[in-house]
Write a protein that holds these residues in place. Structure first.
Motif, PDB file in Angstrom:
ATOM      1  N   LEU A   1     -13.019  -6.263  -4.961  1.00 26.95           N
ATOM      2  CA  LEU A   1     -12.534  -5.989  -3.612  1.00 26.95           C
ATOM      3  C   LEU A   1     -12.461  -7.278  -2.811  1.00 26.95           C
ATOM      4  O   LEU A   1     -11.499  -7.516  -2.068  1.00 26.95           O
ATOM      5  CB  LEU A   1     -13.453  -4.971  -2.927  1.00 26.95           C
ATOM      6  N   ALA A   2     -13.467  -8.146  -2.975  1.00 24.15           N
ATOM      7  CA  ALA A   2     -13.466  -9.433  -2.283  1.00 24.15           C
ATOM      8  C   ALA A   2     -12.263 -10.270  -2.706  1.00 24.15           C
ATOM      9  O   ALA A   2     -11.604 -10.906  -1.874  1.00 24.15           O
ATOM     10  CB  ALA A   2     -14.763 -10.181  -2.562  1.00 24.15           C
ATOM     11  N   LEU A   3     -11.960 -10.276  -4.002  1.00 25.48           N
ATOM     12  CA  LEU A   3     -10.796 -11.017  -4.480  1.00 25.48           C
ATOM     13  C   LEU A   3      -9.523 -10.473  -3.847  1.00 25.48           C
ATOM     14  O   LEU A   3      -8.670 -11.237  -3.390  1.00 25.48           O
ATOM     15  CB  LEU A   3     -10.699 -10.926  -6.003  1.00 25.48           C
ATOM     16  N   GLY A   4      -9.381  -9.154  -3.812  1.00 22.19           N
ATOM     17  CA  GLY A   4      -8.198  -8.551  -3.218  1.00 22.19           C
ATOM     18  C   GLY A   4      -8.037  -8.900  -1.749  1.00 22.19           C
ATOM     19  O   GLY A   4      -6.922  -9.144  -1.269  1.00 22.19           O
ATOM     20  N   ILE A   5      -9.134  -8.936  -1.027  1.00 26.86           N
ATOM     21  CA  ILE A   5      -9.094  -9.292   0.389  1.00 26.86           C
ATOM     22  C   ILE A   5      -8.554 -10.705   0.566  1.00 26.86           C
ATOM     23  O   ILE A   5      -7.687 -10.969   1.414  1.00 26.86           O
ATOM     24  CB  ILE A   5     -10.504  -9.165   1.006  1.00 26.86           C
ATOM     25  N   ALA A   6      -9.061 -11.637  -0.253  1.00 28.97           N
ATOM     26  CA  ALA A   6      -8.594 -13.021  -0.170  1.00 28.97           C
ATOM     27  C   ALA A   6      -7.115 -13.117  -0.513  1.00 28.97           C
ATOM     28  O   ALA A   6      -6.349 -13.831   0.160  1.00 28.97           O
ATOM     29  CB  ALA A   6      -9.423 -13.906  -1.100  1.00 28.97           C
ATOM     30  N   LEU A   7      -6.687 -12.406  -1.543  1.00 30.08           N
ATOM     31  CA  LEU A   7      -5.283 -12.450  -1.955  1.00 30.08           C
ATOM     32  C   LEU A   7      -4.370 -11.895  -0.866  1.00 30.08           C
ATOM     33  O   LEU A   7      -3.300 -12.454  -0.588  1.00 30.08           O
ATOM     34  CB  LEU A   7      -5.090 -11.661  -3.247  1.00 30.08           C
ATOM     35  N   GLU A   8      -4.782 -10.801  -0.246  1.00 29.91           N
ATOM     36  CA  GLU A   8      -3.943 -10.217   0.805  1.00 29.91           C
ATOM     37  C   GLU A   8      -3.774 -11.186   1.967  1.00 29.91           C
ATOM     38  O   GLU A   8      -2.665 -11.378   2.479  1.00 29.91           O
ATOM     39  CB  GLU A   8      -4.528  -8.895   1.302  1.00 29.91           C
ATOM     40  N   GLU A   9      -4.855 -11.813   2.392  1.00 28.06           N
ATOM     41  CA  GLU A   9      -4.769 -12.714   3.544  1.00 28.06           C
ATOM     42  C   GLU A   9      -3.947 -13.956   3.217  1.00 28.06           C
ATOM     43  O   GLU A   9      -3.182 -14.435   4.063  1.00 28.06           O
ATOM     44  CB  GLU A   9      -6.175 -13.104   4.006  1.00 28.06           C
ATOM     45  N   LEU A  10      -4.074 -14.480   2.015  1.00 25.53           N
ATOM     46  CA  LEU A  10      -3.258 -15.633   1.633  1.00 25.53           C
ATOM     47  C   LEU A  10      -1.785 -15.271   1.578  1.00 25.53           C
ATOM     48  O   LEU A  10      -0.921 -16.019   2.052  1.00 25.53           O
ATOM     49  CB  LEU A  10      -3.717 -16.172   0.277  1.00 25.53           C
ATOM     50  N   ALA A  11      -1.473 -14.104   0.994  1.00 23.30           N
ATOM     51  CA  ALA A  11      -0.074 -13.699   0.819  1.00 23.30           C
ATOM     52  C   ALA A  11       0.589 -13.345   2.141  1.00 23.30           C
ATOM     53  O   ALA A  11       1.822 -13.315   2.215  1.00 23.30           O
ATOM     54  CB  ALA A  11       0.024 -12.529  -0.150  1.00 23.30           C
ATOM     55  N   ARG A  12      -0.184 -13.067   3.174  1.00 25.78           N
ATOM     56  CA  ARG A  12       0.416 -12.859   4.501  1.00 25.78           C
ATOM     57  C   ARG A  12       1.128 -14.117   4.970  1.00 25.78           C
ATOM     58  O   ARG A  12       2.041 -14.064   5.791  1.00 25.78           O
ATOM     59  CB  ARG A  12      -0.651 -12.457   5.516  1.00 25.78           C
ATOM     60  N   VAL A  13       0.705 -15.263   4.434  1.00 23.39           N
ATOM     61  CA  VAL A  13       1.296 -16.544   4.802  1.00 23.39           C
ATOM     62  C   VAL A  13       2.163 -17.103   3.681  1.00 23.39           C
ATOM     63  O   VAL A  13       3.271 -17.571   3.914  1.00 23.39           O
ATOM     64  CB  VAL A  13       0.190 -17.546   5.185  1.00 23.39           C
ATOM     65  N   ASP A  14       1.664 -17.056   2.427  1.00 25.37           N
ATOM     66  CA  ASP A  14       2.448 -17.587   1.312  1.00 25.37           C
ATOM     67  C   ASP A  14       2.002 -16.992  -0.012  1.00 25.37           C
ATOM     68  O   ASP A  14       0.808 -16.940  -0.315  1.00 25.37           O
ATOM     69  CB  ASP A  14       2.332 -19.107   1.236  1.00 25.37           C
ATOM     70  N   SER A  15       2.966 -16.599  -0.830  1.00 29.82           N
ATOM     71  CA  SER A  15       2.669 -15.954  -2.109  1.00 29.82           C
ATOM     72  C   SER A  15       2.444 -16.942  -3.246  1.00 29.82           C
ATOM     73  O   SER A  15       1.778 -16.613  -4.222  1.00 29.82           O
ATOM     74  CB  SER A  15       3.798 -14.990  -2.486  1.00 29.82           C
ATOM     75  N   SER A  16       3.006 -18.154  -3.160  1.00 31.09           N
ATOM     76  CA  SER A  16       2.763 -19.132  -4.220  1.00 31.09           C
ATOM     77  C   SER A  16       1.285 -19.478  -4.301  1.00 31.09           C
ATOM     78  O   SER A  16       0.707 -19.568  -5.389  1.00 31.09           O
ATOM     79  CB  SER A  16       3.572 -20.412  -3.976  1.00 31.09           C
TER      80      SER A  16
END
Length: 386
Positions: A69-84
């Motif tokens: 869940l922690a990993l998913g949270i980090a991924l969501e917040e990063l992808a709000r700005v950039d997916s690469s």
């Protein structure tokens, strides 16, 4: 189980930390890197120092002692700005390090995981082949025993994080034998970067994810020790199915972040852009489009968090992961299209984040299991053969 997926204080603190990092560090730099097709080494190094690559791993291997869940949270917040940037983290953890953590020997874990958790090196997962995409059972790469070594021959394509300056290894699936019925026995084997005969091609020219490293790999008489086998010989197929089940949750979180980023940018633009004497956000047509975009992102978030919560609690999650991945990837494409429309001509200009999001969204319906494969998996979980 409870369907309350509100975050704990610890998870919320992580979310806020990554949100600030994404806006303060990633956002100002990634646009230029993306247009130059450059890998974001400085950003990745900072992510390593933050411990993001070690989020779901125990502290004994250099991890943060968190969960999926922690990993998913980090991924969501990063992808709000950039997916690469987000996919670099997703692939480094879910595809690079996770196979070693779940199936590797103690020696393999202690040799590789601390450096992967710190972001010092990246790992990659060599699964897809030119003639075997969704049909991973059609693997043609072979690994033959010769003395105390595996000799690997074959090729892989579309492999993320496989050719960066900090790539340390690729875990490769290869045919190591045949079952009684003639079907291939597939195993997973670690191939360190720089091994003779292991060639990494130039980066692909891609529609999106331009700051993510994606390459074709070839293996010509590559020799590695028998001890580089990951898990049991002949169990590579089952291993990668488990890896992909978990990875779909991570991709769903990333897709949700992209969908939410489209909302963020479109709300800001709709308030600032004026036409015919008023902001375009005063038009009900724009408001309704934004409402639909927010609804999609919200429901996608519930989906991936539900699947992640089931994984963390040890419950079956295959169906929920497939649902989350299918829905969130569809939502990402829909929101990217609508965000571009709201921005009008500016949405077609690469200087605006939504143009990058539009280019990045489509692959989410393809990578780590196409939308068609997700529908097959869901149907099987409903009791239908296929």
């Amino acid at each position: 189980m409870s369907l309350d997926h509100r975050l704990t204080p610890e998870h919320e603190e992580l979310r806020r930390t990554v949100e600030a990092f994404a806006h303060d560090v990633v956002a100002p730099k990634i646009g230029d890197l993306y247009e130059r097709h450059e890998f974001p080494y400085e950003i990745v190094a900072e992510m390593g120092r933050m411990g993001l690559f070690g989020l779901p791993f125990p502290e004994e291997y250099g991890g943060m002692g968190g969960d999926y869940l922690a990993l998913g949270i980090a991924l969501e917040e990063l992808a709000r700005v950039d997916s690469s940037v987000a996919i670099t983290l997703e692939a480094g953890v879910s595809l690079g390090a996770m196979p070693l953590y779940l199936f590797g020997t103690e020696e393999q874990k202690r040799e590789w995981l601390p450096r992967m958790c710190s972001g010092e090196i990246l790992g990659a997962f060599g699964l897809t082949e030119p003639g075997a995409g969704s049909d991973a059972g059609g693997t043609r790469t072979t690994a033959v025993r010769e003395g105390d070594e595996w000799v690997i021959n074959g090729s892989k394509c579309f492999i993320t994080n496989s050719g960066t300056d900090i790539t340390g290894l690729v875990t490769v699936t290869a045919v190591t034998g045949r079952k009684a019925d003639g079907r291939p026995e597939i195993s997973s084997i670690i191939v360190p970067s720089g091994t003779p005969g292991f060639t990494v091609a130039a980066p692909y020219s891609k529609v999106g994810w331009n700051s993510s490293d994606t390459r074709e790999l070839s293996f010509d008489g590559v020799r590695v020790p028998l001890a580089n086998l990951v898990g049991q010989e002949g169990r590579g197929y089952a291993q990668f199915l488990r890896i992909l089940d978990e990875g779909r949750i991570a991709i769903s979180a990333l897709a949700t972040g992209l969908a939410q980023g489209c909302v963020d940018e479109s709300v800001k633009y709709a308030k600032e852009r004026h036409a015919f004497g008023k902001s375009i956000g005063d038009n009900q047509a724009i408001q309704f489009k934004l409402a639909d975009m927010e609804m999609r992102a919200h429901m996608a978030r519930i989906g991936w968090r539900d699947a992640a919560s089931r994984l963390v609690s040890g419950e079956p999650f295959k169906k929920e992961a497939a649902i989350a991945k299918l829905y969130s990837s569809t939502v990402a494409v829909d929101n990217a299209r609508d965000a571009t429309q709201i921005h009008g001509g500016y949405g077609f200009m690469n200087e605006y984040p939504v143009a990058r999001m539009w280019r990045d969204s489509k692959i989410l319906e393809i990578g780590e299991g196409t939308s068609e494969v997700q529908r097959m998996l869901i149907a099987r979980e409903l009791g239908f053969a296929g």
